[in-house]
Write a protein that holds these residues in place. Structure first.
Motif, PDB file in Angstrom:
ATOM      1  N   CYS A 179      -2.157   9.837  -5.267  1.00  0.00           N
ATOM      2  CA  CYS A 179      -1.349  10.749  -4.448  1.00  0.00           C
ATOM      3  C   CYS A 179      -0.774  11.876  -5.305  1.00  0.00           C
ATOM      4  CB  CYS A 179      -0.208  10.004  -3.762  1.00  0.00           C
ATOM      5  SG  CYS A 179       0.845  11.110  -2.811  1.00  0.00           S
TER       6      CYS A 179
ATOM      7  N   CYS B 184       5.029  14.544   2.271  1.00  0.00           N
ATOM      8  CA  CYS B 184       3.559  14.483   2.278  1.00  0.00           C
ATOM      9  C   CYS B 184       2.993  15.855   2.605  1.00  0.00           C
ATOM     10  CB  CYS B 184       3.094  13.460   3.307  1.00  0.00           C
ATOM     11  SG  CYS B 184       1.323  13.456   3.541  1.00  0.00           S
TER      12      CYS B 184
ATOM     13  N   PRO C 181       1.506   6.055  -0.144  1.00  0.00           N
ATOM     14  CA  PRO C 181       0.793   6.167   1.132  1.00  0.00           C
ATOM     15  C   PRO C 181       0.478   4.814   1.756  1.00  0.00           C
ATOM     16  CG  PRO C 181      -0.230   7.534  -0.552  1.00  0.00           C
ATOM     17  CD  PRO C 181       0.732   6.647  -1.246  1.00  0.00           C
TER      18      PRO C 181
END
Lengths: 439, 325
Positions: free
Chosen positions: A374, A403, A380
């Motif tokens: 990520c 995000c 996630p």
């Protein structure tokens, strides 16, 4: 040490399909459809009526607010209809202006002109950018004039020109930099003059050696060239700033907060066209590519051209499974060929049946790969499990709103979980709850 | 050996029971015995719609503070009456509500834009190009309403449409908020008699193209309704004003796309022979020609035709017509 950011993946490189193809002009089409909502912010308001005759470059919709830009007629013709048509981003019908081309492609009076953009003056340049309908052409379509008018307490010290283009398949910025390097560089100079900066950085992915060579030759000393590692999402705003300046964009903040400003190479060229020649944003460069298209091409396409016309121009499709607007990582799948190319359409990618995954997803095995990769250092795996249960309140504790929806987690997940989809679901729930209960 | 073990364990058990028993008596918290009774009558889903931490907290508040009103939206009216008796003060019910689903478009009826392969969650499916169904207003059928219902009162049927269990539904409204297509509505428990199962705002031409059971705004229902209870507006599905609707079912019969449904079964009319003087008013007002007979002689009702609309009952000057039990 290599200059890069933490996380991210190396994608299968498919850019070779179009990266060496010269940009070709798309011929005139009979019909152009222009949704009034092509940018982030308030949809604009049509100022023409059915039956009106318009010329190429004539404004047909005016901005309805500050975060909103104008829309112009891509060619000369008659307004056939103003009504709901399918929008490529939402998939639902939204208000659009339909222009029937008269085949003459005549410019509106006075265009294109030839002027010295540096004598116009800062404020006038910014309003001109808004009325020329310029938005971020990388795909996010955020109105450019808003980015160019930072509040006084936020001092911008670094301008970054983004020519990284990290998604696989698409190569529109690549070709633009190879074929029109002076437009990109001049556009960057215009932005620098607006912001009063005396230096900027132009970042290009190392998978574009020809673009790097040409830019290096043309670039003036005040612009610094930075070839960057080939990694996804290197072209994302926050990752790019982190790589080049080492600064972290605060959670919930904007690059403006840390004195940075990122503009896409395509946006720079559009600014140059508007500032020097008065040409509004009526066409853009798009890569039509993927193994499902017969002749992959880079085309200069008028905004509003229908997808079916583009596909016909590129020789049709073979064994198609998905047609995406944008690259495979961030692109939006289309279900109809009647959708128009809009300002944010950087690529049209046709994936074949063999390329798309069709197996359904299974339970999270907590392997932690998504956590490793990520680029925002989120979790996630946890977010996807919360997404399955629609628990958005708990997800806020796991920095749900940070995000950037790059899709790396879904790409590397061994359980094939649609993690980005779950995260988008949670974000929507959060937004809806906010509008319902305030806070 | 076995006996010893059993005696030992039994002994320990006895001693512990004794200790616990004594503790229970000495440390007993005095509780209003009515609280348990009230709690038993509350729905027990702990949904929090009343604003309290759960049913127990609300029951406690009802007893502690005599000004607490009945704010539970999920409770049945009969239970409110029982609680009123227990508390010896009058509580007004919020009025029982029930959820009703306003879409009839099954997978067979509605065209698809694309094949959806993501998580089975309507709100998530809605994010992908606005849902796979071609109709932007119809049910996606992935069961988000079923998942959020705390009372197990709404279920996705075999045709991928939700069905409300009238016995279990309390009208708490969780499904109404969760449904991304806003096709679930709350209506007073016993009010709706007919429902239009469509909320489309597309033009009739568009509806016809994508759904075989969507409202096409033909206005047949509006014209046939004897009570002016149905209205059809431009580019919007027909709507029934529940307070005017008697549930006669005329609109259900004339609807060409079968989108209007009768929710209740009506009792048919019957004429009392000894009261009827054969004035023929009933045969004049009846929309379906059910009363038969000759002037000055008692009339009879043709059961096959009567729909139980009740118009004749109101108009009869002799009060000779009543609903058959």
């Amino acid at each position: 040490m290599k200059k890069t950011f933490k996380g991210g993946v190396h994608l299968l490189e498919e850019n070779f399909l179009v990266s060496s193809k010269t940009i070709v002009d798309m011929p005139l089409c009979p019909i152009y459809v222009l949704p009034v909502h092509q940018h982030v912010g308030t949809p604009c308001k049509p100022i023409v009526r059915q039956g009106d005759v318009v010329k190429k470059g004539q404004q047909i919709a005016e901005p309805a607010g500050y975060v909103s830009v104008a829309i112009h007629a891509p060619t000369s013709g008659k307004i056939k209809e103003i009504g709901p048509k399918i929008h490529p981003l939402t998939g639902r019908k939204s208000l659009s202006v339909v222009i029937e081309s008269d085949g003459k492609d005549e410019w509106v009076d006075g265009l294109p002109l030839n002027r010295d953009p540096f004598s116009i003056g800062r404020e006038k340049l910014v309003t001109m950018i808004q009325s020329s309908g310029i938005v971020g052409l990388g795909g996010a379509t955020f109105p450019t004039h808003v980015k160019l008018s930072p509040s006084k307490e936020k001092k911008i010290d670094t301008l970054i020109i983004n020519g990284v283009e990290c998604d696989s398949h698409v190569a529109d910025d690549h070709r633009l930099m190879v074929e029109h390097p002076e437009a990109v560089i001049s556009g960057a100079k215009v932005i620098m003059s607006i912001l009063g900066l005396n230096r900027s950085i132009i970042a290009i992915g190392k998978n574009k050696p020809d673009a790097i060579a040409i830019i290096r030759e043309k670039v003036p000393p005040e612009i610094q060239l930075e070839p960057l590692e080939v990694k996804y999402p290197q072209g994302a705003e926050r990752q790019l700033i982190k790589t080049l300046t080492g600064r972290d964009t605060p959670s919930g903040g904007l690059p403006m907060d840390i004195g940075c400003l990122v503009h896409n190479a395509g946006t720079c060229a559009a600014i140059w066209n508007a500032a020097a020649y008065g040409i509004p944003l009526i066409e853009r460069i798009t890569s039509v590519t993927g193994h499902g298209i017969v002749e992959p091409k880079n085309i200069r396409v008028k905004i509003g051209t229908l997808l079916k016309d583009v596909i016909e121009f590129c020789g049709g499709i073979k064994n198609p499974a998905k047609i995406l607007f944008g690259g495979p990582m961030m692109g939006i799948a289309q279900y109809s060929l009647d959708v128009p190319v809009i300002k944010g359409t950087s690529g049209i990618v046709v994936l074949t049946q063999d390329e798309v995954s069709k197996s359904s997803y299974t339970a999270c095995i907590a392997c932690g790969r998504c956590v490793d990769f990520c680029p925002m250092q989120l979790n996630p795996s946890m977010l996807s499990r919360l997404g399955e249960k629609s628990m958005w309140e708990k997800a806020l504790n796991f920095n749900l709103l940070d995000c950037i929806e790059c899709g790396v987690c879904s790409y590397i997940c061994p359980s094939n979980r649609p993690i980005k989809h779950f995260i988008r679901h949670l974000k929507t729930l959060e937004r809806e709850a906010k509008s319902l209960y305030g806070k | 050996m076995t006996l010893l073990a059993a005696a030992l364990l039994g002994g320990i058990g006895l001693v512990c029971a004794l200790v616990l028993g004594v503790a229970a008596m000495t440390f007993a918290v005095e509780m209003d015995p009515r609280e348990k009774l009230v709690l038993d009558l509350l729905p027990g889903a702990n949904c929090g719609a009343c604003g309290y931490a759960g049913c127990a907290a609300f029951a406690h508040a009802l007893l502690e503070n005599p000004e607490t009103e009945m704010v539970c939206p999920a409770i049945h009216e009969n239970d409110v009456k029982k609680i009123s008796e227990i508390l010896e003060r009058k509580l007004a019910s919020l009025g029982g509500m029930i959820a009703s689903v306003c879409c009839k478009g099954t997978v067979k009826d509605v065209a698809d834009n694309y094949i959806y392969e993501g998580p089975l969650e309507c709100r998530a499916a809605q994010l992908i190009a606005g849902g796979s169904k071609a109709c932007a207003y119809g049910c996606l059928g992935l069961g988000t309403c079923e998942q959020v219902c705390p009372f197990d009162a709404i279920h996705i049927g075999e045709d991928h449409l939700p069905y409300v269990d009238k016995e279990k539904c309390t009208g708490c409204g969780k499904c109404v908020i969760a449904c991304p297509r806003h096709i679930i509505r709350l209506a007073p428990f016993d009010l709706p008699k007919c429902e239009v199962r469509c909320i489309s705002k597309d033009s009739p031409k568009e509806v016809k193209k994508i759904c075989s059971t969507g409202c096409i705004g033909c206005m047949a229902c509006e014209q046939v309704c004897p009570f002016n209870a149905v209205t059809v507006m431009k580019n919007s599905a027909a709507r029934i004003t529940h307070t005017k609707c008697t549930g006669c079912g005329l609109c259900v019969k004339v609807c060409p796309v079968d989108v209007i449904e009768s929710v209740i079964e009506l009792k048919k009319a019957s004429i009392l022979k000894d009261k009827c003087n054969g004035c023929s008013i009933c045969s004049q007002v009846c929309p379906v020609d059910a009363p038969k007979g000759e002037l000055k002689n008692p009339y009879t009702i043709d059961e096959a035709k009567c729909m139980g609309c009740g118009i004749c009952i109101d108009k009869c000057p002799k009060k000779a017509i009543e609903k058959r039990l």
